[in-house]
Design a protein around this motif. Sequence first.
Motif, PDB file in Angstrom:
ATOM      1  N   GLN A   1       2.465   2.059  -3.453  1.00  0.00           N
ATOM      2  CA  GLN A   1       1.616   2.360  -4.603  1.00  0.00           C
ATOM      3  C   GLN A   1       1.806   3.793  -5.081  1.00  0.00           C
ATOM      4  O   GLN A   1       1.826   4.057  -6.283  1.00  0.00           O
ATOM      5  CB  GLN A   1       0.145   2.101  -4.259  1.00  0.00           C
TER       6      GLN A   1
ATOM      7  N   ASN B   1     -12.337  -1.809   2.192  1.00  0.00           N
ATOM      8  CA  ASN B   1     -12.022  -1.738   0.775  1.00  0.00           C
ATOM      9  C   ASN B   1     -13.115  -0.932   0.082  1.00  0.00           C
ATOM     10  O   ASN B   1     -14.268  -1.373   0.002  1.00  0.00           O
ATOM     11  CB  ASN B   1     -11.941  -3.154   0.176  1.00  0.00           C
TER      12      ASN B   1
ATOM     13  N   ARG C   1      -3.340  -0.725 -11.573  1.00  0.00           N
ATOM     14  CA  ARG C   1      -3.404  -1.891 -10.685  1.00  0.00           C
ATOM     15  C   ARG C   1      -2.026  -2.539 -10.654  1.00  0.00           C
ATOM     16  O   ARG C   1      -1.488  -2.921 -11.692  1.00  0.00           O
ATOM     17  CB  ARG C   1      -4.440  -2.907 -11.189  1.00  0.00           C
TER      18      ARG C   1
ATOM     19  N   THR D   1     -13.078   0.517  -3.253  1.00  0.00           N
ATOM     20  CA  THR D   1     -12.520   0.788  -4.576  1.00  0.00           C
ATOM     21  C   THR D   1     -13.500   1.494  -5.507  1.00  0.00           C
ATOM     22  O   THR D   1     -13.085   2.292  -6.349  1.00  0.00           O
ATOM     23  CB  THR D   1     -12.061  -0.521  -5.234  1.00  0.00           C
TER      24      THR D   1
ATOM     25  N   TRP E   1      -7.964  -2.313  -3.010  1.00  0.00           N
ATOM     26  CA  TRP E   1      -7.218  -3.515  -3.336  1.00  0.00           C
ATOM     27  C   TRP E   1      -8.173  -4.586  -3.834  1.00  0.00           C
ATOM     28  O   TRP E   1      -9.398  -4.488  -3.678  1.00  0.00           O
ATOM     29  CB  TRP E   1      -6.456  -4.017  -2.104  1.00  0.00           C
TER      30      TRP E   1
ATOM     31  N   LYS F   1      -2.463 -10.643  -5.070  1.00  0.00           N
ATOM     32  CA  LYS F   1      -2.922  -9.437  -4.388  1.00  0.00           C
ATOM     33  C   LYS F   1      -2.616  -8.220  -5.242  1.00  0.00           C
ATOM     34  O   LYS F   1      -1.527  -8.098  -5.787  1.00  0.00           O
ATOM     35  CB  LYS F   1      -2.206  -9.307  -3.042  1.00  0.00           C
ATOM     36  N   SER F   2      -3.597  -7.323  -5.385  1.00  0.00           N
ATOM     37  CA  SER F   2      -3.426  -6.145  -6.219  1.00  0.00           C
ATOM     38  C   SER F   2      -3.856  -4.905  -5.461  1.00  0.00           C
ATOM     39  O   SER F   2      -4.796  -4.950  -4.660  1.00  0.00           O
ATOM     40  CB  SER F   2      -4.258  -6.269  -7.498  1.00  0.00           C
ATOM     41  N   PHE F   3      -3.168  -3.788  -5.750  1.00  0.00           N
ATOM     42  CA  PHE F   3      -3.581  -2.505  -5.216  1.00  0.00           C
ATOM     43  C   PHE F   3      -4.010  -1.614  -6.371  1.00  0.00           C
ATOM     44  O   PHE F   3      -3.371  -1.590  -7.428  1.00  0.00           O
ATOM     45  CB  PHE F   3      -2.459  -1.848  -4.418  1.00  0.00           C
TER      46      PHE F   3
ATOM     47  N   ARG G   1       0.840  -1.206   0.000  1.00  0.00           N
ATOM     48  CA  ARG G   1       0.000   0.000   0.000  1.00  0.00           C
ATOM     49  C   ARG G   1       0.877   1.258   0.000  1.00  0.00           C
ATOM     50  O   ARG G   1       0.593   2.219  -0.732  1.00  0.00           O
ATOM     51  CB  ARG G   1      -0.918  -0.031   1.218  1.00  0.00           C
TER      52      ARG G   1
ATOM     53  N   GLU H   1      -4.066   6.162  -3.818  1.00  0.00           N
ATOM     54  CA  GLU H   1      -4.328   4.728  -3.693  1.00  0.00           C
ATOM     55  C   GLU H   1      -5.738   4.576  -3.142  1.00  0.00           C
ATOM     56  O   GLU H   1      -6.094   5.210  -2.152  1.00  0.00           O
ATOM     57  CB  GLU H   1      -3.295   4.083  -2.764  1.00  0.00           C
TER      58      GLU H   1
END
Length: 541
Positions: free
Chosen positions: A75, A198, A135, A200, A514, A489-491, A72, A511
């Motif tokens: 990013q 989360n 991402r 997003t 995720w 795992k993606s941010f 995190r 950011e």
Amino acid sequence: MSFTFSTWPPHLSPDQLQSLSQTATTYALSHGLLYLPPSPSNTQPHIPTTAIHAPLSLLPAPFPRAQFQSARSLQRVYNILYARVALDTPFLDKVMGAEVGVGKADEFIGMLWRGWKAIREEGRVVQPLHLGLFRSDYLLHDKDGDEGLVLKQVEFNTMSSSFGPLSERAAAMHRHILASTSYFSVSPHLTADNFPENNTTSGLAEGLAKAHEAYGVPDARILFVVQPNERNVFDQRWLEYELLEKHQIHVIRQTLSDLATTASLDPSTHALTITLPLPPSTSTYQISTIYFRATYTPSDFTTPAHYDTRFLLERSRAIKCPSLPLHLAGGKKVQEALTRPGVLERFLGNEEGRWGKGAVDLTGYAEDIRSTWMGMWALDSEDAGIDHLLTQGPGDGEGEGRIPPGTRLAYLKAPSLVLKPQREGGGNNVYRDAIPAFLDALPAEEREAWIAMEMIETPRGVSGLSSSARPHPVRIQTRTQRRKSFVRKSFLSWESLGMRCLERGEVVEREVGWLVRTKGTESNEGGVAAGFSVLDSVVLV
């Protein structure tokens, strides 16, 4: 509290598993964690009448808290790094171009680069601002058992980064299961403070709304460029709803084929307009921002006219997400080029105000960024530093049959490698034991289009419990299964950049969340829609 990956998932009785499956699937169906079902003809009706829940995990995936926070925090650095790459035209020409770069060997990349070059030469780059929804994908690399887990980057996506809204709903589903069942108290790790928030959907929509605001025409609309017969439509629709409900911005969805007849440019202002037939008349709308959820793969361009349409959009005054240079910046060859000596430092630093007088100097993060990379190199590499590793394997040959050191090293280390072309969307890589035969058949002139990367060795012994809906001749069936798995795992983040920002040293970025995809170890592919992986969330350990 100590954690051992090989003990996951905790034991659940058949009755408990059935209860979790029912709770998860009904929550998903009730909260838009959905896909359109596949059809034998690979087509979708204009007005959907059926939906299925997206493939999902019943329990969240364990992920080390320290690595979660590390990814995190990095990013922001990655956002600025790739923003600067996109603004460095000579670098992209050298690495991705069709005259001296990868575009010579890869016709798709070459077509995109030539279109961008033509627009530059025409003096038609009329919009200095870019928007990126990024991402950064990671896996845990097991250096020496659970104590040696380190975070390693798979790739950095600058184009059509999907599953943000659905990942938010997967995390909410796991929090709901925890609240309603306490997961039957099968693990002390399954507690609310280990389930990170989360958000997003609102974060990604905020980036699009910021671009719309920067365009300066309040009643303009945002264009989503989409693939025909898209099954992952709900992931896109949640962004559309958020833009309308929270920002009062309307969205128009169009395929490249649609745009061939609906899109036009004003010759004096370069404003992009879309004309839609809305009986009994037509309506025309100006476009502020173009969000590409298509055009990342050659199969999106089924006719030469589709390339013409893509370049028409690039010539417009609308803010592109991404622009062609930002699209090219996400190439695997760029990822590899950044690992070469001094390249990363050049982009992170701000020597002589290269990135603007007020630009932040990030060279202090160079080792942190580099620590997330596996070893990688170009198949056509002539790097003398590779030679000392070539104590065995095929000889280099002579003349036209000469094998460059980069390819020879790929032969030598094949069991621990993956080969990657300049493609997105899955199904394009070559893994491990399949590499020697692939290299034998690969024409010499195409080597430049590929990079070799050391495989990330994920924690051993981890299993997962997943649920997926599959077509049946009479009905849709939901299947729950346990399989050996690993977690990707993606941010997610957004950034706004451009030459006007660069002059002041500004890259506006944030950011925003995720996503997690868990896949079985039996396959190298990771597509959710194809059934290789499932949407997941994390429990921090």
